[in-house]
Design a protein around this motif. Structure first.
Motif, PDB file in Angstrom:
ATOM      1  N   ARG A   1     -17.663 -22.747  -0.522  1.00 37.41           N
ATOM      2  CA  ARG A   1     -17.719 -23.367  -1.852  1.00 37.41           C
ATOM      3  C   ARG A   1     -18.292 -24.760  -1.706  1.00 37.41           C
ATOM      4  NH1 ARG A   1     -12.541 -21.099  -1.586  1.00 37.41           N
ATOM      5  NH2 ARG A   1     -11.882 -23.143  -0.881  1.00 37.41           N
ATOM      6  N   VAL A   2     -19.203 -25.111  -2.608  1.00 40.21           N
ATOM      7  CA  VAL A   2     -19.881 -26.406  -2.539  1.00 40.21           C
ATOM      8  C   VAL A   2     -19.868 -27.041  -3.922  1.00 40.21           C
ATOM      9  CG1 VAL A   2     -22.040 -27.570  -1.987  1.00 40.21           C
ATOM     10  CG2 VAL A   2     -21.379 -25.554  -0.689  1.00 40.21           C
ATOM     11  N   LEU A   3     -19.515 -28.333  -3.953  1.00 37.60           N
ATOM     12  CA  LEU A   3     -19.541 -29.106  -5.190  1.00 37.60           C
ATOM     13  C   LEU A   3     -20.427 -30.317  -4.944  1.00 37.60           C
ATOM     14  CD1 LEU A   3     -18.421 -29.776  -8.060  1.00 37.60           C
ATOM     15  CD2 LEU A   3     -16.616 -31.057  -6.885  1.00 37.60           C
ATOM     16  N   VAL A   4     -21.412 -30.519  -5.817  1.00 32.77           N
ATOM     17  CA  VAL A   4     -22.332 -31.645  -5.672  1.00 32.77           C
ATOM     18  C   VAL A   4     -22.059 -32.654  -6.780  1.00 32.77           C
ATOM     19  CG1 VAL A   4     -24.749 -32.364  -5.608  1.00 32.77           C
ATOM     20  CG2 VAL A   4     -24.089 -30.134  -4.666  1.00 32.77           C
TER      21      VAL A   4
ATOM     22  N   LYS B   1     -19.675 -31.788  -1.340  1.00 30.41           N
ATOM     23  CA  LYS B   1     -18.325 -31.481  -0.848  1.00 30.41           C
ATOM     24  C   LYS B   1     -18.247 -29.990  -0.550  1.00 30.41           C
ATOM     25  CE  LYS B   1     -14.454 -33.608  -1.781  1.00 30.41           C
ATOM     26  NZ  LYS B   1     -13.438 -34.308  -2.478  1.00 30.41           N
ATOM     27  N   THR B   2     -17.875 -29.669   0.681  1.00 31.15           N
ATOM     28  CA  THR B   2     -17.872 -28.284   1.150  1.00 31.15           C
ATOM     29  C   THR B   2     -16.458 -27.838   1.477  1.00 31.15           C
ATOM     30  OG1 THR B   2     -20.034 -28.698   2.113  1.00 31.15           O
ATOM     31  CG2 THR B   2     -18.911 -26.741   2.840  1.00 31.15           C
ATOM     32  N   GLN B   3     -16.128 -26.616   1.054  1.00 30.72           N
ATOM     33  CA  GLN B   3     -14.845 -25.995   1.388  1.00 30.72           C
ATOM     34  C   GLN B   3     -15.113 -24.596   1.899  1.00 30.72           C
ATOM     35  OE1 GLN B   3     -12.592 -26.063  -2.255  1.00 30.72           O
ATOM     36  NE2 GLN B   3     -11.712 -28.062  -1.801  1.00 30.72           N
ATOM     37  N   GLY B   4     -14.198 -24.100   2.701  1.00 31.76           N
ATOM     38  CA  GLY B   4     -14.343 -22.752   3.235  1.00 31.76           C
ATOM     39  C   GLY B   4     -14.791 -22.796   4.678  1.00 31.76           C
ATOM     40  N   HIS B   5     -15.419 -21.717   5.093  1.00 31.64           N
ATOM     41  CA  HIS B   5     -15.803 -21.554   6.494  1.00 31.64           C
ATOM     42  C   HIS B   5     -17.308 -21.729   6.639  1.00 31.64           C
ATOM     43  CE1 HIS B   5     -15.328 -18.893  10.327  1.00 31.64           C
ATOM     44  NE2 HIS B   5     -15.758 -20.088  10.587  1.00 31.64           N
ATOM     45  N   VAL B   6     -17.719 -22.754   7.383  1.00 35.46           N
ATOM     46  CA  VAL B   6     -19.141 -23.005   7.620  1.00 35.46           C
ATOM     47  C   VAL B   6     -19.492 -22.417   8.975  1.00 35.46           C
ATOM     48  CG1 VAL B   6     -20.936 -24.742   7.848  1.00 35.46           C
ATOM     49  CG2 VAL B   6     -19.054 -25.118   6.249  1.00 35.46           C
TER      50      VAL B   6
ATOM     51  N   ASP C   1     -19.488 -33.987   2.788  1.00 32.71           N
ATOM     52  CA  ASP C   1     -18.037 -34.089   2.962  1.00 32.71           C
ATOM     53  C   ASP C   1     -17.519 -32.744   3.457  1.00 32.71           C
ATOM     54  OD1 ASP C   1     -15.295 -34.316   2.796  1.00 32.71           O
ATOM     55  OD2 ASP C   1     -15.293 -35.176   0.791  1.00 32.71           O
ATOM     56  N   MET C   2     -17.146 -32.712   4.740  1.00 37.26           N
ATOM     57  CA  MET C   2     -16.667 -31.483   5.368  1.00 37.26           C
ATOM     58  C   MET C   2     -15.162 -31.533   5.622  1.00 37.26           C
ATOM     59  SD  MET C   2     -19.603 -29.971   5.742  1.00 37.26           S
ATOM     60  CE  MET C   2     -19.672 -28.789   7.048  1.00 37.26           C
ATOM     61  N   THR C   3     -14.464 -32.486   5.010  1.00 39.24           N
ATOM     62  CA  THR C   3     -13.048 -32.691   5.318  1.00 39.24           C
ATOM     63  C   THR C   3     -12.177 -31.495   4.952  1.00 39.24           C
ATOM     64  OG1 THR C   3     -12.751 -33.866   3.216  1.00 39.24           O
ATOM     65  CG2 THR C   3     -13.159 -35.197   5.179  1.00 39.24           C
ATOM     66  N   LEU C   4     -12.588 -30.700   3.993  1.00 39.11           N
ATOM     67  CA  LEU C   4     -11.799 -29.532   3.594  1.00 39.11           C
ATOM     68  C   LEU C   4     -12.391 -28.216   4.097  1.00 39.11           C
ATOM     69  CD1 LEU C   4     -10.932 -30.563  -0.072  1.00 39.11           C
ATOM     70  CD2 LEU C   4      -9.527 -30.810   1.984  1.00 39.11           C
ATOM     71  N   ALA C   5     -13.355 -28.304   4.985  1.00 45.04           N
ATOM     72  CA  ALA C   5     -14.021 -27.101   5.502  1.00 45.04           C
ATOM     73  C   ALA C   5     -13.576 -26.829   6.930  1.00 45.04           C
ATOM     74  CB  ALA C   5     -15.533 -27.287   5.462  1.00 45.04           C
ATOM     75  N   GLU C   6     -13.704 -25.588   7.320  1.00 48.65           N
ATOM     76  CA  GLU C   6     -13.533 -25.215   8.716  1.00 48.65           C
ATOM     77  C   GLU C   6     -14.928 -24.914   9.241  1.00 48.65           C
ATOM     78  OE1 GLU C   6     -11.427 -21.856  11.445  1.00 48.65           O
ATOM     79  OE2 GLU C   6     -10.439 -22.467   9.605  1.00 48.65           O
ATOM     80  N   VAL C   7     -15.373 -25.673  10.213  1.00 50.96           N
ATOM     81  CA  VAL C   7     -16.751 -25.604  10.673  1.00 50.96           C
ATOM     82  C   VAL C   7     -16.794 -25.125  12.123  1.00 50.96           C
ATOM     83  CG1 VAL C   7     -18.905 -26.887  10.919  1.00 50.96           C
ATOM     84  CG2 VAL C   7     -17.264 -27.565   9.182  1.00 50.96           C
ATOM     85  N   GLU C   8     -17.616 -24.107  12.367  1.00 54.87           N
ATOM     86  CA  GLU C   8     -17.805 -23.636  13.735  1.00 54.87           C
ATOM     87  C   GLU C   8     -18.450 -24.764  14.544  1.00 54.87           C
ATOM     88  OE1 GLU C   8     -20.162 -20.095  13.666  1.00 54.87           O
ATOM     89  OE2 GLU C   8     -18.474 -18.858  13.031  1.00 54.87           O
ATOM     90  N   PRO C   9     -18.045 -24.949  15.794  1.00 48.74           N
ATOM     91  CA  PRO C   9     -18.593 -26.043  16.612  1.00 48.74           C
ATOM     92  C   PRO C   9     -20.121 -26.027  16.695  1.00 48.74           C
ATOM     93  CG  PRO C   9     -16.700 -25.057  17.699  1.00 48.74           C
ATOM     94  CD  PRO C   9     -17.001 -24.214  16.499  1.00 48.74           C
ATOM     95  N   GLN C  10     -20.730 -24.858  16.818  1.00 50.09           N
ATOM     96  CA  GLN C  10     -22.190 -24.786  16.915  1.00 50.09           C
ATOM     97  C   GLN C  10     -22.847 -25.233  15.616  1.00 50.09           C
ATOM     98  OE1 GLN C  10     -23.604 -20.936  18.125  1.00 50.09           O
ATOM     99  NE2 GLN C  10     -25.713 -21.606  18.304  1.00 50.09           N
ATOM    100  N   ALA C  11     -22.253 -24.887  14.479  1.00 56.19           N
ATOM    101  CA  ALA C  11     -22.788 -25.314  13.183  1.00 56.19           C
ATOM    102  C   ALA C  11     -22.640 -26.826  13.026  1.00 56.19           C
ATOM    103  CB  ALA C  11     -22.072 -24.583  12.049  1.00 56.19           C
ATOM    104  N   MET C  12     -21.509 -27.381  13.476  1.00 57.41           N
ATOM    105  CA  MET C  12     -21.306 -28.823  13.379  1.00 57.41           C
ATOM    106  C   MET C  12     -22.301 -29.565  14.256  1.00 57.41           C
ATOM    107  SD  MET C  12     -19.371 -30.821  11.690  1.00 57.41           S
ATOM    108  CE  MET C  12     -20.005 -32.456  11.570  1.00 57.41           C
TER     109      MET C  12
ATOM    110  N   SER D   1     -25.100 -38.502   5.778  1.00 58.82           N
ATOM    111  CA  SER D   1     -23.996 -38.756   6.691  1.00 58.82           C
ATOM    112  C   SER D   1     -23.003 -37.612   6.546  1.00 58.82           C
ATOM    113  CB  SER D   1     -23.327 -40.088   6.369  1.00 58.82           C
ATOM    114  OG  SER D   1     -22.851 -40.078   5.043  1.00 58.82           O
ATOM    115  N   ILE D   2     -22.155 -37.472   7.551  1.00 63.02           N
ATOM    116  CA  ILE D   2     -21.197 -36.376   7.563  1.00 63.02           C
ATOM    117  C   ILE D   2     -19.789 -36.941   7.660  1.00 63.02           C
ATOM    118  CG2 ILE D   2     -20.441 -34.303   8.771  1.00 63.02           C
ATOM    119  CD1 ILE D   2     -23.284 -34.195  10.011  1.00 63.02           C
ATOM    120  N   LEU D   3     -18.930 -36.536   6.725  1.00 63.12           N
ATOM    121  CA  LEU D   3     -17.504 -36.832   6.843  1.00 63.12           C
ATOM    122  C   LEU D   3     -16.902 -35.682   7.644  1.00 63.12           C
ATOM    123  CD1 LEU D   3     -16.562 -38.056   3.255  1.00 63.12           C
ATOM    124  CD2 LEU D   3     -16.936 -39.424   5.303  1.00 63.12           C
TER     125      LEU D   3
END
Length: 119
Positions: A6-9, A21-26, A53-64, A90-92
């Motif tokens: 989910r993404v909110l701009v 702002k990104t939520q969910g699994h990246v 803003d990735m503070t509410l997302a779960e991001v795979e290390p390779q994607a990050m 920039s990345i939060l």
């Protein structure tokens, strides 16, 4: 864990900045959609400062790692942006995933046995 991304701009045209702002699994697979959203936000005002803003997302290390590389070079991958325009973003940091917050392995040291001296 929710697999849906989910993404909110939010855009501030006066300040020439936007927050994505990104939520969910990246994942490495879903990151292309995130690039598309960021490109579209940047197209509103060229040179827009983007904050991912990735503070509410779960991001795979390779994607990050891929995202951090793009932030350092100011370019998206060639297959996403063949023109290689400059993007300022920039990345939060995202929340930590289980492998990243696991306790460190501790070594067990042998306990010396006391030596009694004869009198």
């Amino acid at each position: 864990m929710n697999e849906k991304l989910r993404v909110l701009v939010s855009v501030d045209l006066d300040g020439a900045k936007a927050q994505v702002k990104t939520q969910g699994h990246v994942t490495v697979q879903s990151i292309k959609g995130l690039y598309d959203v960021m490109k579209r936000a940047d197209s509103l005002v060229p040179g827009l400062a983007l904050e991912l803003d990735m503070t509410l997302a779960e991001v795979e290390p390779q994607a990050m790692e891929e995202l951090r590389g793009c932030a350092r070079t100011h370019h998206f991958p060639l297959q996403v942006d063949p023109l290689q325009r400059n993007y300022r973003f920039s990345i939060l940091a995202p929340k930590l995933t289980a492998p990243e917050i696991a306790a460190p392995n501790l070594a067990v040291l042998p306990v010396p046995t006391p030596v009694l001296a004869a009198a």
